[in-house]
Scaffold this active site. Structure first.
Site, short mmCIF file in Angstrom:
data_model
loop_
_atom_site.label_atom_id
_atom_site.label_comp_id
_atom_site.label_asym_id
_atom_site.label_seq_id
_atom_site.Cartn_x
_atom_site.Cartn_y
_atom_site.Cartn_z
N ARG A 190 0.85 -1.21 0.00
CA ARG A 190 0.00 0.00 0.00
C ARG A 190 0.88 1.25 0.00
O ARG A 190 0.47 2.32 -0.44
CB ARG A 190 -0.98 0.00 1.19
N TYR A 248 -14.37 16.22 -17.15
CA TYR A 248 -14.82 14.83 -17.21
C TYR A 248 -16.00 14.63 -16.24
O TYR A 248 -15.97 15.17 -15.13
CB TYR A 248 -13.63 13.93 -16.85
N ASP A 260 -5.75 18.35 -15.90
CA ASP A 260 -6.03 17.00 -16.38
C ASP A 260 -5.54 16.94 -17.83
O ASP A 260 -6.10 17.59 -18.71
CB ASP A 260 -7.54 16.71 -16.29
N LYS A 273 -6.45 5.64 -20.45
CA LYS A 273 -6.59 6.10 -21.83
C LYS A 273 -5.27 5.88 -22.60
O LYS A 273 -4.87 4.76 -22.77
CB LYS A 273 -7.09 7.55 -21.83
C1 LIG Z 1 -11.51 8.76 -18.27
C2 LIG Z 1 -11.16 10.10 -17.76
C3 LIG Z 1 -11.04 10.35 -16.39
C4 LIG Z 1 -11.33 9.30 -15.34
O1 LIG Z 1 -10.41 8.28 -15.37
P1 LIG Z 1 -10.72 6.75 -14.92
O2 LIG Z 1 -9.45 6.07 -15.23
O3 LIG Z 1 -11.89 6.28 -15.72
O4 LIG Z 1 -11.03 6.79 -13.47
C5 LIG Z 1 -10.64 11.63 -16.00
N1 LIG Z 1 -10.41 12.59 -16.88
C6 LIG Z 1 -10.52 12.40 -18.22
C7 LIG Z 1 -10.25 13.52 -19.16
C8 LIG Z 1 -10.91 11.15 -18.69
O5 LIG Z 1 -11.04 10.96 -20.01
#
Ligand SMILES: *Cc1c(COP(=O)(O)O)cnc(C)c1O
Length: 416
Positions: free
Chosen positions: A71, A124, A206, A231
């Site tokens: 952890r 998001y 982000d 992604k």
């Molecule tokens: C998919 C996504 C998230 C969330 O990520 P997860 O891995 O699904 O928790 C956050 N920001 C953006 C821009 C995303 O495309």
């Protein structure tokens, strides 16, 4: 072993950086350290490891971070974190079991009751819900702004009377699904202008849509970069993960809260991402090349009424931001088709090679309908304002042969 100080580029280091084969029986690849805990050689060593891990004392200059318990740390995560740092030029990285846990842990670490969070719209869906529905339950005030309000943002913050309580600016650029850009440098300047000696205002970005290859927010003045590693970084639609990068000081705080929330990635997730990182650059470059060809095709198609793609921006202010902060138009596009929702659905249902699914950045191309899928939870009036119309389709371009992709899009558009 040869060891030079030649400054290798990130793509050259993705196969080896941070891993010592001699510690793993000479295995060329980092094994999966599927273990919850690690054996200390002596009690003194265990004590020393905990002192560093719990911040009781600083790590010595030559001292390696000791392995304690998965952890807190695990070789698959540590090596992954070191490799991820290379793309963004970050000092430190913390990886998480999802993009959402990276985002929520970071926001919780730096915001306290009474603080104001300034954030860009749209973000998001999960982030939007966390900001508006969860942070506000803890006495954190949130204040959204739209891309078209960027010019007068500083004025608006001042006029709100809340300027001295702003603690963080959180942005997502390009914004999903319409590819609208937020000026990272301008937000960094605003964060700086709002900071005082006692109170540093942080800028978090982000960077999921363009990173880690095509946009480097830390180099543009941001303090923290966040990823859904699900992604492009993962890139194969087979893992959920996230990351936060920044200075040693800030990431130490993020990791401390991660330890207590227990939302670190597991060794298997870490290992999958290590494998993904080896092909990150060739994947993303192929995807961007394909996207440019797909965009050209869509732009000329009579049934496509509007295209949102970074390589074909029609607004001069947006184009200026693109030139100043993006190194490629990327591989995400969205477009409006004739016939409203029915037209969009006909198109999506006819696709053959391109899969009808949410998520993005993967090797296979994915298409979806934001208004009824990823953005179904957004208030309809707000949705219209953001350009998330009924006839809008979002497309994440993969690594297939571009002619096959175009063939598929063309035959599906025939049905519209
Ligand atoms: C998919 C996504 C998230 C969330 O990520 P997860 O891995 O699904 O928790 C956050 N920001 C953006 C821009 C995303 O495309």
């Amino acid at each position: 072993m040869a060891s030079s100080d030649h400054p290798f580029r990130p793509e050259s280091l993705m196969m080896s950086h941070g891993y010592k084969p001699e510690l793993s029986e000479g295995a060329i690849k980092c094994p999966i350290f599927q273990t919850s805990t690690f054996v200390f050689r002596t009690a003194e060593e265990g004590k020393a490891f905990f002192e560093v891990a719990y911040g009781i004392r600083e790590k010595g200059e030559k001292e390696e971070l000791g392995l304690i318990y998965s952890r807190l740390n695990n070789p698959d995560l540590q090596i992954l974190e070191e490799r991820l740092c290379l793309w963004d030029g970050a000092e430190e990285c913390a990886v998480f079991e999802s993009g959402m846990s990276a985002i929520s842990t970071t926001l919780l670490e730096f915001l306290s009751p009474g603080d104001v969070l300034l954030f860009s719209n749209p973000v998001y869906g999960g982030t939007d819900h966390f900001i508006k529905g969860v942070l506000t339950r803890f006495g954190i005030e949130v204040m959204g702004f739209y891309p078209w309000e960027q010019e007068e943002l500083a004025e608006r913050v001042k006029a709100s009377g809340k300027a001295e309580r702003v603690k963080m600016i959180y942005i997502e650029t390009p914004a999903n699904p319409t590819n609208t850009l937020i000026d990272i440098r301008a937000c960094a300047a605003l964060a700086q202008a709002l900071s005082t000696d006692e109170r540093r205002v942080l800028l978090a970005v982000d960077n999921t849509y363009m990173g880690p290859l095509w946009q480097h927010p830390l180099k543009l003045g941001a303090d923290l970069v966040l990823y859904s590693a699900t992604k492009y970084i993962g890139g194969h639609s087979d893992v959920i993960a996230g990351a936060c990068l920044g200075s040693r000081e800030l990431i130490a705080r993020v990791k401390e809260l991660r330890t207590f929330l227990g939302c670190m990635a597991g060794p298997w997730t870490g290992w999958l991402l290590l494998r993904s990182l080896e092909t990150l650059k060739p994947r993303m470059e192929t995807q961007a090349r394909n996207a440019a060809l797909v965009a050209q095709f869509l732009e000329a198609h009579p049934k496509v009424t509007k295209l949102y793609y970074q390589g074909l921006i029609d607004d001069p202010a947006q184009e200026r931001i693109f030139q100043a902060q993006c190194e490629s138009p990327g591989a995400m596009l969205s477009f409006r088709v004739q016939g409203g929702e029915a037209g969009a659905f006909r198109f999506l249902n006819e696709l053959d090679l391109v899969k009808l699914a949410v998520s993005l950045g993967s090797t296979e191309s994915l298409a979806e309908h934001p208004a009824t899928m990823t953005h179904a939870g957004v208030d309809p009036v707000e949705r219209e304002k953001l350009g998330i119309s009924e006839d809008l389709v979002r497309l994440s371009v993969g690594v297939e042969h571009p002619d096959d992709l175009i063939w598929d899009l063309e035959q599906a558009l025939k049905a519209v």
